[in-house]
Design a protein around this motif. Structure first.
Motif, PDB file in Angstrom:
ATOM      1  N   PRO A  57       0.834  -1.215   0.000  1.00  0.00           N
ATOM      2  CA  PRO A  57       0.000   0.000   0.000  1.00  0.00           C
ATOM      3  C   PRO A  57       0.859   1.251   0.000  1.00  0.00           C
ATOM      4  CG  PRO A  57       0.013  -1.045   2.165  1.00  0.00           C
ATOM      5  CD  PRO A  57       0.710  -1.988   1.248  1.00  0.00           C
ATOM      6  N   TYR A  58       0.417   2.245  -0.775  1.00  0.00           N
ATOM      7  CA  TYR A  58       1.142   3.504  -0.847  1.00  0.00           C
ATOM      8  C   TYR A  58       0.571   4.472   0.183  1.00  0.00           C
ATOM      9  CZ  TYR A  58       2.742   1.505  -5.233  1.00  0.00           C
ATOM     10  OH  TYR A  58       3.293   0.676  -6.169  1.00  0.00           O
ATOM     11  N   PRO A  59       1.420   5.235   0.847  1.00  0.00           N
ATOM     12  CA  PRO A  59       0.936   6.125   1.916  1.00  0.00           C
ATOM     13  C   PRO A  59       0.226   7.374   1.408  1.00  0.00           C
ATOM     14  CG  PRO A  59       3.304   6.368   1.631  1.00  0.00           C
ATOM     15  CD  PRO A  59       2.889   5.230   0.750  1.00  0.00           C
ATOM     16  N   ALA A  60       0.376   7.696   0.123  1.00  0.00           N
ATOM     17  CA  ALA A  60      -0.283   8.887  -0.435  1.00  0.00           C
ATOM     18  C   ALA A  60      -0.462   8.685  -1.930  1.00  0.00           C
ATOM     19  CB  ALA A  60       0.537  10.141  -0.162  1.00  0.00           C
ATOM     20  N   ALA A 296       8.091   9.799  -2.814  1.00  0.00           N
ATOM     21  CA  ALA A 296       9.394  10.326  -2.396  1.00  0.00           C
ATOM     22  C   ALA A 296       9.253  11.280  -1.205  1.00  0.00           C
ATOM     23  CB  ALA A 296      10.082  11.022  -3.562  1.00  0.00           C
ATOM     24  N   LEU A 297       8.200  12.101  -1.211  1.00  0.00           N
ATOM     25  CA  LEU A 297       7.979  13.000  -0.074  1.00  0.00           C
ATOM     26  C   LEU A 297       7.727  12.210   1.209  1.00  0.00           C
ATOM     27  CD1 LEU A 297       5.722  15.718  -1.751  1.00  0.00           C
ATOM     28  CD2 LEU A 297       8.028  16.083  -0.823  1.00  0.00           C
ATOM     29  N   MET A 298       6.947  11.143   1.100  1.00  0.00           N
ATOM     30  CA  MET A 298       6.679  10.326   2.277  1.00  0.00           C
ATOM     31  C   MET A 298       7.942   9.607   2.744  1.00  0.00           C
ATOM     32  SD  MET A 298       3.588  11.122   2.810  1.00  0.00           S
ATOM     33  CE  MET A 298       3.181   9.998   4.146  1.00  0.00           C
ATOM     34  N   MET A 308      15.856  17.026   1.018  1.00  0.00           N
ATOM     35  CA  MET A 308      15.578  16.077  -0.062  1.00  0.00           C
ATOM     36  C   MET A 308      15.895  16.743  -1.388  1.00  0.00           C
ATOM     37  SD  MET A 308      11.890  14.587  -1.321  1.00  0.00           S
ATOM     38  CE  MET A 308      11.624  14.306  -3.087  1.00  0.00           C
ATOM     39  N   ILE A 309      16.739  16.093  -2.183  1.00  0.00           N
ATOM     40  CA  ILE A 309      17.050  16.545  -3.536  1.00  0.00           C
ATOM     41  C   ILE A 309      16.460  15.520  -4.510  1.00  0.00           C
ATOM     42  CG2 ILE A 309      18.885  17.025  -5.204  1.00  0.00           C
ATOM     43  CD1 ILE A 309      20.647  17.902  -2.878  1.00  0.00           C
ATOM     44  N   PRO A 310      15.448  15.902  -5.283  1.00  0.00           N
ATOM     45  CA  PRO A 310      14.839  14.948  -6.226  1.00  0.00           C
ATOM     46  C   PRO A 310      15.665  14.828  -7.496  1.00  0.00           C
ATOM     47  CG  PRO A 310      13.730  17.060  -6.375  1.00  0.00           C
ATOM     48  CD  PRO A 310      14.766  17.210  -5.299  1.00  0.00           C
ATOM     49  N   GLN A 336       3.455  18.562  -2.620  1.00  0.00           N
ATOM     50  CA  GLN A 336       4.037  19.174  -1.428  1.00  0.00           C
ATOM     51  C   GLN A 336       3.001  20.037  -0.714  1.00  0.00           C
ATOM     52  OE1 GLN A 336       6.903  22.320  -2.060  1.00  0.00           O
ATOM     53  NE2 GLN A 336       8.148  21.639  -0.319  1.00  0.00           N
ATOM     54  N   GLN A 337       2.205  20.752  -1.510  1.00  0.00           N
ATOM     55  CA  GLN A 337       1.136  21.569  -0.925  1.00  0.00           C
ATOM     56  C   GLN A 337      -0.003  20.714  -0.407  1.00  0.00           C
ATOM     57  OE1 GLN A 337       0.214  24.478  -4.100  1.00  0.00           O
ATOM     58  NE2 GLN A 337       0.934  26.031  -2.683  1.00  0.00           N
ATOM     59  N   GLN A 338      -0.459  19.747  -1.210  1.00  0.00           N
ATOM     60  CA  GLN A 338      -1.604  18.931  -0.808  1.00  0.00           C
ATOM     61  C   GLN A 338      -1.318  18.143   0.472  1.00  0.00           C
ATOM     62  OE1 GLN A 338      -3.650  16.567  -3.784  1.00  0.00           O
ATOM     63  NE2 GLN A 338      -2.975  17.931  -5.436  1.00  0.00           N
ATOM     64  N   LEU A 339      -0.099  17.657   0.603  1.00  0.00           N
ATOM     65  CA  LEU A 339       0.269  16.863   1.774  1.00  0.00           C
ATOM     66  C   LEU A 339       0.752  17.722   2.927  1.00  0.00           C
ATOM     67  CD1 LEU A 339       2.239  13.989  -0.022  1.00  0.00           C
ATOM     68  CD2 LEU A 339      -0.066  13.855   0.937  1.00  0.00           C
ATOM     69  N   ASN A 340       0.889  19.026   2.676  1.00  0.00           N
ATOM     70  CA  ASN A 340       1.451  19.935   3.675  1.00  0.00           C
ATOM     71  C   ASN A 340       2.782  19.391   4.183  1.00  0.00           C
ATOM     72  OD1 ASN A 340       1.556  22.228   5.307  1.00  0.00           O
ATOM     73  ND2 ASN A 340       0.517  21.214   7.012  1.00  0.00           N
ATOM     74  N   SER A 341       3.595  18.939   3.230  1.00  0.00           N
ATOM     75  CA  SER A 341       4.869  18.309   3.574  1.00  0.00           C
ATOM     76  C   SER A 341       5.822  19.322   4.189  1.00  0.00           C
ATOM     77  CB  SER A 341       5.503  17.708   2.317  1.00  0.00           C
ATOM     78  OG  SER A 341       6.813  17.243   2.593  1.00  0.00           O
ATOM     79  N   GLN A 342       6.460  18.924   5.276  1.00  0.00           N
ATOM     80  CA  GLN A 342       7.439  19.773   5.959  1.00  0.00           C
ATOM     81  C   GLN A 342       8.870  19.378   5.613  1.00  0.00           C
ATOM     82  OE1 GLN A 342       6.184  22.447   7.778  1.00  0.00           O
ATOM     83  NE2 GLN A 342       4.352  21.626   6.771  1.00  0.00           N
ATOM     84  N   VAL A 343       9.021  18.479   4.653  1.00  0.00           N
ATOM     85  CA  VAL A 343      10.361  18.053   4.251  1.00  0.00           C
ATOM     86  C   VAL A 343      11.070  19.203   3.546  1.00  0.00           C
ATOM     87  CG1 VAL A 343      11.652  16.502   2.737  1.00  0.00           C
ATOM     88  CG2 VAL A 343       9.701  15.631   4.035  1.00  0.00           C
ATOM     89  N   PRO A 344      12.259  19.598   3.997  1.00  0.00           N
ATOM     90  CA  PRO A 344      13.023  20.620   3.278  1.00  0.00           C
ATOM     91  C   PRO A 344      13.370  20.123   1.872  1.00  0.00           C
ATOM     92  CG  PRO A 344      13.900  20.299   5.489  1.00  0.00           C
ATOM     93  CD  PRO A 344      12.931  19.177   5.238  1.00  0.00           C
TER      94      PRO A 344
END
Length: 356
Positions: A57-60, A296-298, A308-310, A336-344
């Motif tokens: 299962p994928y987390p997002a 990748a964000l998760m 994180m460098i994509p 990044q916006q939808q998940l409100n990701s705080q990952v730099p």
């Protein structure tokens, strides 16, 4: 050479013939780890397997509006031939690592102890003969492709390859880099090196080796390996962790999402710099072995990445499994916006170099 949780299995000497007719030896050290029967699998020509397989299962998931235009991405055509124009917020990690993204999966890394390490160095889009076949069949070739300067090649201390696919492993470039560098390869890949006196270390997952003041760890990835029609998964594939003191840089290689990232976090703690792929996830079963931007964000959150460098997108990418050269970046910015990701997040353009 220190071997983390693994032990030294054997040292192989592969005898080959040079062009001039004299014998030339490639020296290959094998390090055991996981799977613990890697040597037996290789000897009996049995396939390697992912640590976690089946439906995971994928987390997002991005369900809609995944590729909305973004003001920070300037493109010549919709999501094509683009340049990221937003602020590159470089965290003050004081890690001592400098990251130079050459394009696609190719990186040049300057390490805190002054070494120069290449990750998956491939000039052009593919190694021969895929590059030749692509030209003959009309597969679109990018006008801008990764290149290495003579100085980069001369100063290379170590080369790390994640797997054998033609956009990640290039015999042509290995010959250019030469025999002064040490090659680190997933278990079973050394037989694909050209002849000529190369020094290589084959590593199973969770084995470790020392390169100067660095500790290099081979880590699991959820992918597959092949070079010819009849050798699928006959050699292992891997991600890499480069450790200097308490500073860590992680290169995931090609990989899908799975529990192995949580395992890595449990074993190594937070990661300072995470180089994570975000492309080639469209198509049958592609996402099983490649990450979407939201995957990748998760993963970056799970690993505790301080930045994180994509990679995988770009004007030099070969675009298999992508809508366009920069559609993965659009999806990354939207998710990044939808998940409100705080990952730099540090988004680079091909050729960018950052000291972290």
């Amino acid at each position: 050479m220190r071997i983390g949780d693994a032990w030294l299995v054997t040292v192989l000497t592969l005898l080959t013939l040079s062009i001039g007719g004299c014998s030339s030896r490639n020296t290959v050290t094998q390090l055991a780890g996981h799977p613990d029967n890697a040597a037996e699998l290789l000897k009996t020509n049995q396939p390697f397997r992912n640590m976690y397989y089946g439906n995971i299962p994928y987390p997002a998931n991005c369900e809609q509006d995944c590729y909305q235009p973004h003001p920070l991405l300037a493109c010549e055509a919709p999501a094509e031939q683009c340049r990221y124009t937003g602020p590159q917020l470089i965290p003050e990690l004081k890690s001592g690592f400098t990251v130079h993204w050459l394009g696609h999966a190719s990186f040049s890394i300057e390490t805190p102890d002054g070494q120069h390490v290449l990750l998956d160095p491939v000039t052009g889009q593919f190694d021969w003969p895929v590059s030749w076949a692509a030209h003959l069949t009309g597969i679109r070739q990018r006008s801008t492709t990764p290149e290495f300067s003579a100085e980069q090649l001369r100063r290379t201390d170590a080369v790390l390859y994640s797997h054998l696919h033609y956009d990640h492993f290039s015999i042509r470039d290995i010959k250019q880099i030469g025999t002064d560098a040490h090659y680190y390869l997933p278990y079973g890949m050394a037989s694909y090196l050209p002849a000529g006196g190369y020094n290589a270390t084959e590593m199973a997952w969770y084995s470790s080796a020392e390169q100067g003041k660095l500790t290099i760890h081979a880590l699991p990835a959820r992918h597959f390996n092949s070079r010819t029609l009849n050798d699928e998964n006959r050699a292992l594939w891997a991600g890499w962790l480069i450790e200097h003191g308490n500073r860590k840089l992680f290169f995931a290689g090609d990989t899908g999402y799975s529990q192995h990232f949580n395992d890595i976090r449990q074993k190594f703690g937070e990661i300072d710099i995470c180089l994570l792929p975000i492309a080639s996830y469209h198509g049958p079963n592609y996402r099983a072995v490649h990450m979407t931007p939201e995957d990748a964000l998760m993963v970056a959150s799970e690993l505790g990445c301080k930045v994180m460098i994509p990679w995988g997108y770009g004007n030099a990418s070969w675009q298999m499994g992508d809508h366009s050269s920069h559609s993965p970046v659009l999806r990354l910015l939207n998710m990044q916006q939808q998940l409100n990701s705080q990952v730099p997040l540090l988004i680079l353009n091909e050729g960018d170099k950052v000291a972290l």
